[in-house]
Design an enzyme around this catalytic site. Sequence first.
Site, short mmCIF file in Angstrom:
data_model
loop_
_atom_site.label_atom_id
_atom_site.label_comp_id
_atom_site.label_asym_id
_atom_site.label_seq_id
_atom_site.Cartn_x
_atom_site.Cartn_y
_atom_site.Cartn_z
CD GLU A 131 60.85 36.01 -7.84
OE1 GLU A 131 61.04 34.79 -7.88
OE2 GLU A 131 60.86 36.73 -8.85
C1 NGO Z 1 57.80 34.48 -10.75
C2 NGO Z 1 58.60 35.76 -10.79
C3 NGO Z 1 58.69 36.35 -12.20
C4 NGO Z 1 59.04 35.27 -13.21
C5 NGO Z 1 58.02 34.14 -13.12
C6 NGO Z 1 58.36 33.03 -14.09
C7 NGO Z 1 56.58 36.15 -9.90
C8 NGO Z 1 55.42 36.81 -9.29
N1 NGO Z 1 57.81 36.61 -9.93
O1 NGO Z 1 56.47 34.98 -10.55
O2 NGO Z 1 59.65 37.37 -12.21
O3 NGO Z 1 59.01 35.82 -14.50
O4 NGO Z 1 57.96 33.60 -11.82
O5 NGO Z 1 57.50 31.93 -14.01
#
Ligand code: NGO
Length: 539
Positions: A348
Amino acid sequence: MNSSLRHLRRALVTAVTVLGLAWGSAAGGAAAGLPATAAAAPATGQPGAALPNTVVPAPVSAVADGTTYRLTASATLSSDVPDIGAYLAGVLRASTGFALPLSTGASGPGTIALQLSGAPAVVGDQGYQLTVTTHGVVLRANRPAGLFAGVQTLLQLLPASVESPTVVPGPWTVPGGTVTDYPRFAYRGAMLDVARHFFTVAQVERYIDELALYKINYLHLHLSDDQGWRIAIAGWPQLARYGGSTEVGGGPGGWYSQADYSAIVAYAASRYLTVVPEIDLPGHTNAALASYPQLNCDGVAPGLYTGTDVGFSSLCVPLQLTYTFIDQVVGEIAALTPGPYLHIGGDEATSTTAADYASFIDRAQQIVAAHGKTVIGWHDIANATLLPSTVAQFWDTSTTDGALATAAAHGTKVIMSPANKAYLDMKYTHRTKLGQDWAGLTDVNTAYGWNPGGYLSGVGATSVLGVEAPLWTETIVTPADLDYMAFPRLPAIAELGWSPWSTHGVSAFDHRLGAQGPRWKALGIGYYHSTQVSWPAGS
Ligand code: NGO
């Protein structure tokens, strides 16, 4: 992207790349010649019949010989690996009240003998062979990890009350027969996010004990995120002192000294788990950016952050200091970490341009490699050029760009953590108070109902290093919260990582899982009483 945006994206894409097998069809395997353990039928006590249908993860093969071993006050233990003997003795003495003297040394003669010799080659480094007769128990493995796994199976073949911390009445019987068992995948992980909410060393150790029951062999610690930096770095002391001073919701946060971290690593090793430390880069870095203004492109530190949005922070990719910082952080953590892997996050990074992201991941991989570790990154890193050894961790079930499949075609190994199956922070049902639902609701049969080796188009079983169940903690605050979200789903993911696909069958699984309920009760694990599981009366 915040969770509602993630949800929207998920709603907009089709499931074209996701082949997720419905558990209903997989359960049809029960008719197609499953090994004895996978059949729903209870043990009959007849030679050649199944051992009781209680063991999770399902063993490769378990054959009853119709006899029963009864553990009595005169029993003795011997173990070629002293620590494993002491672990088993600790559990058995507490609940049975028997003395169970332990002798250590090569192939000792205990009534229960744990031996590093005589195991068949097929069980490899992590498997074992357990033979139970009227006279006693012999557990054989090639390596200590296999003996430890076999001890978990032996405990599950004893009555559930064997897990009681205080003396309770027997009888302490084990069905006679032979279990020959070894894992499907080398990597069977669980991730704990200690960044969104901090968990103490003792709380992490408790979770390690729980993971060990299901033959999980990697503990991935998410040590940094926007809301907190959780490990002391000598060269950058403000990271922990300031960056670790809060958490989601504004609580006090916390951080591990390097001695604390080493204690967790050592405790994990005592349970045959290897720690995988994660420093999330280049996004999810607000806590670091807040701690050191000079890490920011504009030289201005943002404030500490205690919300739950994601994707807004990025290390400054053009800045040379960024790489000095990463080199020193990775260097210190690598030196404290005996395991082969170091996780660099990579997820992200929506505040980093695609070109910057690719060049950043390039340099980060080189730094980790220079410190002697193998890189793991969330599968977003497949958009960069990967080192041949780099492992990608699949998570975002709304991804459709095919980059991961392309990487897999070029040899990249993948850890499977599809968010809509393996994320322990997803709610079970709409009524679940804790957790999130951006990836969907995940009751037990959903968590269990997929094949890691056939889930993603272009990522076949030979590309899969293993599975991991991440537990993100935006909404998870206490050890009781951890227990509630992990049980009973964690054992489902553990079984997908360990057991051969031929044993997969939802109704047999729901029975075996139900048999774990009284064990969790004895261990003080407050679990979710899913209606999908066949719990024995009173559990
Ligand atoms: C995503 C995000 C995390 C969140 C999570 C919550 C990933 C790999 N990045 O997973 O920052 O905490 O969802 O479900």
